[in-house]
Design a protein around this motif. Structure first.
Motif, PDB file in Angstrom:
ATOM      1  N   LEU A   1      33.861  34.115  44.643  1.00 58.66           N
ATOM      2  CA  LEU A   1      35.294  33.920  44.862  1.00 58.66           C
ATOM      3  C   LEU A   1      36.087  35.041  44.188  1.00 58.66           C
ATOM      4  CD1 LEU A   1      37.433  32.150  46.166  1.00 58.66           C
ATOM      5  CD2 LEU A   1      37.477  30.785  44.067  1.00 58.66           C
ATOM      6  N   LYS A   2      35.652  35.425  43.003  1.00 58.97           N
ATOM      7  CA  LYS A   2      36.296  36.551  42.305  1.00 58.97           C
ATOM      8  C   LYS A   2      36.160  37.835  43.131  1.00 58.97           C
ATOM      9  CE  LYS A   2      36.269  39.036  37.900  1.00 58.97           C
ATOM     10  NZ  LYS A   2      35.636  39.154  36.574  1.00 58.97           N
ATOM     11  N   LYS A   3      34.982  38.047  43.704  1.00 62.27           N
ATOM     12  CA  LYS A   3      34.760  39.236  44.538  1.00 62.27           C
ATOM     13  C   LYS A   3      35.667  39.201  45.768  1.00 62.27           C
ATOM     14  CE  LYS A   3      31.270  42.085  46.681  1.00 62.27           C
ATOM     15  NZ  LYS A   3      29.881  42.337  46.966  1.00 62.27           N
ATOM     16  N   ALA A   4      35.848  38.017  46.363  1.00 56.72           N
ATOM     17  CA  ALA A   4      36.737  37.891  47.525  1.00 56.72           C
ATOM     18  C   ALA A   4      38.172  38.264  47.158  1.00 56.72           C
ATOM     19  CB  ALA A   4      36.666  36.468  48.079  1.00 56.72           C
ATOM     20  N   TRP A   5      38.620  37.860  45.973  1.00 61.19           N
ATOM     21  CA  TRP A   5      39.960  38.243  45.516  1.00 61.19           C
ATOM     22  C   TRP A   5      40.048  39.754  45.280  1.00 61.19           C
ATOM     23  CZ3 TRP A   5      44.497  35.966  45.670  1.00 61.19           C
ATOM     24  CH2 TRP A   5      44.556  34.577  45.822  1.00 61.19           C
ATOM     25  N   SER A   6      38.986  40.353  44.742  1.00 62.65           N
ATOM     26  CA  SER A   6      38.965  41.810  44.548  1.00 62.65           C
ATOM     27  C   SER A   6      39.056  42.537  45.884  1.00 62.65           C
ATOM     28  CB  SER A   6      37.707  42.237  43.800  1.00 62.65           C
ATOM     29  OG  SER A   6      37.726  41.767  42.489  1.00 62.65           O
TER      30      SER A   6
ATOM     31  N   LEU B   1      42.267  43.214  38.594  1.00 60.20           N
ATOM     32  CA  LEU B   1      42.343  41.802  38.931  1.00 60.20           C
ATOM     33  C   LEU B   1      42.532  40.984  37.653  1.00 60.20           C
ATOM     34  CD1 LEU B   1      42.086  39.930  41.444  1.00 60.20           C
ATOM     35  CD2 LEU B   1      39.687  39.633  40.807  1.00 60.20           C
ATOM     36  N   ASP B   2      43.628  40.223  37.599  1.00 57.54           N
ATOM     37  CA  ASP B   2      43.886  39.354  36.453  1.00 57.54           C
ATOM     38  C   ASP B   2      43.269  37.991  36.765  1.00 57.54           C
ATOM     39  OD1 ASP B   2      44.809  37.926  34.287  1.00 57.54           O
ATOM     40  OD2 ASP B   2      46.843  38.755  34.382  1.00 57.54           O
ATOM     41  N   TRP B   3      42.005  37.841  36.413  1.00 56.39           N
ATOM     42  CA  TRP B   3      41.172  36.684  36.752  1.00 56.39           C
ATOM     43  C   TRP B   3      40.916  35.884  35.485  1.00 56.39           C
ATOM     44  CZ3 TRP B   3      39.147  34.549  41.091  1.00 56.39           C
ATOM     45  CH2 TRP B   3      38.051  33.687  40.958  1.00 56.39           C
TER      46      TRP B   3
ATOM     47  N   LEU C   1      47.214  36.122  52.978  1.00 61.13           N
ATOM     48  CA  LEU C   1      46.369  36.472  51.834  1.00 61.13           C
ATOM     49  C   LEU C   1      45.296  35.411  51.600  1.00 61.13           C
ATOM     50  CD1 LEU C   1      45.575  38.020  49.263  1.00 61.13           C
ATOM     51  CD2 LEU C   1      47.429  36.775  48.092  1.00 61.13           C
ATOM     52  N   LEU C   2      45.705  34.157  51.552  1.00 58.12           N
ATOM     53  CA  LEU C   2      44.741  33.094  51.252  1.00 58.12           C
ATOM     54  C   LEU C   2      43.708  32.946  52.362  1.00 58.12           C
ATOM     55  CD1 LEU C   2      47.067  30.463  49.567  1.00 58.12           C
ATOM     56  CD2 LEU C   2      45.575  32.172  48.502  1.00 58.12           C
ATOM     57  N   ASN C   3      44.115  33.152  53.597  1.00 53.37           N
ATOM     58  CA  ASN C   3      43.153  33.117  54.702  1.00 53.37           C
ATOM     59  C   ASN C   3      42.124  34.237  54.546  1.00 53.37           C
ATOM     60  OD1 ASN C   3      42.148  32.208  57.330  1.00 53.37           O
ATOM     61  ND2 ASN C   3      42.933  34.163  58.054  1.00 53.37           N
ATOM     62  N   TYR C   4      42.584  35.438  54.182  1.00 54.85           N
ATOM     63  CA  TYR C   4      41.665  36.562  53.994  1.00 54.85           C
ATOM     64  C   TYR C   4      40.698  36.277  52.838  1.00 54.85           C
ATOM     65  CZ  TYR C   4      39.706  41.134  53.185  1.00 54.85           C
ATOM     66  OH  TYR C   4      38.821  42.167  53.007  1.00 54.85           O
ATOM     67  N   VAL C   5      41.223  35.788  51.715  1.00 53.92           N
ATOM     68  CA  VAL C   5      40.376  35.501  50.549  1.00 53.92           C
ATOM     69  C   VAL C   5      39.304  34.490  50.917  1.00 53.92           C
ATOM     70  CG1 VAL C   5      40.341  34.386  48.263  1.00 53.92           C
ATOM     71  CG2 VAL C   5      42.059  36.123  48.782  1.00 53.92           C
TER      72      VAL C   5
ATOM     73  N   LYS D   1      32.149  34.483  54.065  1.00 49.84           N
ATOM     74  CA  LYS D   1      31.253  35.545  54.538  1.00 49.84           C
ATOM     75  C   LYS D   1      30.305  35.984  53.423  1.00 49.84           C
ATOM     76  CE  LYS D   1      34.213  37.374  58.178  1.00 49.84           C
ATOM     77  NZ  LYS D   1      35.083  38.481  58.594  1.00 49.84           N
ATOM     78  N   LEU D   2      30.838  36.113  52.206  1.00 49.01           N
ATOM     79  CA  LEU D   2      29.991  36.477  51.067  1.00 49.01           C
ATOM     80  C   LEU D   2      28.929  35.413  50.814  1.00 49.01           C
ATOM     81  CD1 LEU D   2      32.741  37.831  48.637  1.00 49.01           C
ATOM     82  CD2 LEU D   2      30.909  39.185  49.677  1.00 49.01           C
ATOM     83  N   LEU D   3      29.326  34.155  50.936  1.00 52.28           N
ATOM     84  CA  LEU D   3      28.367  33.060  50.737  1.00 52.28           C
ATOM     85  C   LEU D   3      27.199  33.132  51.720  1.00 52.28           C
ATOM     86  CD1 LEU D   3      30.389  29.760  50.089  1.00 52.28           C
ATOM     87  CD2 LEU D   3      28.755  30.867  48.558  1.00 52.28           C
TER      88      LEU D   3
END
Length: 167
Positions: free
Chosen positions: A25-30, A59-61, A127-131, A137-139
């Motif tokens: 999820l962090k990678k998706a935000w990046s 990224l402020d995670w 944005l949220l749809n893209y994340v 997809k990463l999963l």
């Protein structure tokens, strides 16, 4: 500057009622930050206000594990309030923060906080749809097109050109 006025701060809160892979999820935000220039925006103002889109963003995670804590809802409310008090340093960028709060193995809360200068009611769903589509997809080990979206800088350039024409 928005450092004091709460009107410039936007907070969204939602739950994932499932086990999540926090690192993916962090990678998706990046990936989203890399794609959308407004997520790498900062401001400078010597003589006039200038928007700067950095090539790389930070990224402020913030991951918080509350799974062993009682009164989780009160702690999340306190976190929201603390986040509201934390200023955005407009000249430094990182004008959004993501908190992933683990409540238990199958319940996570996301607090997404941003400065209104980078996102609005139209862009938040995009944005949220893209994340989330990137996360899924990463999963499943699918490839993600890492193209950059240039609509924000193009729009700003058009606005600047139009203001120069009308002078």
């Amino acid at each position: 500057s928005g450092d004091i006025d709460d009107a410039y701060r936007v907070q969204l809160l939602w739950e994932y009622q499932d086990k999540i892979d926090v690192e993916l999820l962090k990678k998706a935000w990046s990936l989203a930050q890399r794609r959308y220039g407004s997520l790498r925006l900062r401001f400078a103002w010597d003589e006039e206000l200038v928007q700067i889109i950095d090539k790389e963003g930070t990224l402020d995670w913030r991951y918080i594990d509350l799974s062993d804590c009682p009164n989780q809802s009160e702690q999340i409310k306190a976190l929201q309030e603390k986040d509201r008090q934390e200023p955005y340093l407009l000249e430094q960028g990182s004008l959004f923060r993501i908190y992933i709060i683990k409540q238990n193995e199958d319940l996570y809360t996301c607090l997404f906080s941003s400065h209104h200068s980078i996102l609005d009611g139209w862009s938040n769903p995009i944005l949220l749809n893209y994340v989330h589509s990137s996360y899924f997809k990463l999963l499943s080990n699918q490839s993600i097109e890492a193209s950059v979206d240039y609509s924000y800088p193009q729009t700003q350039k058009h606005i600047q050109e139009q203001s120069n024409v009308s002078k």
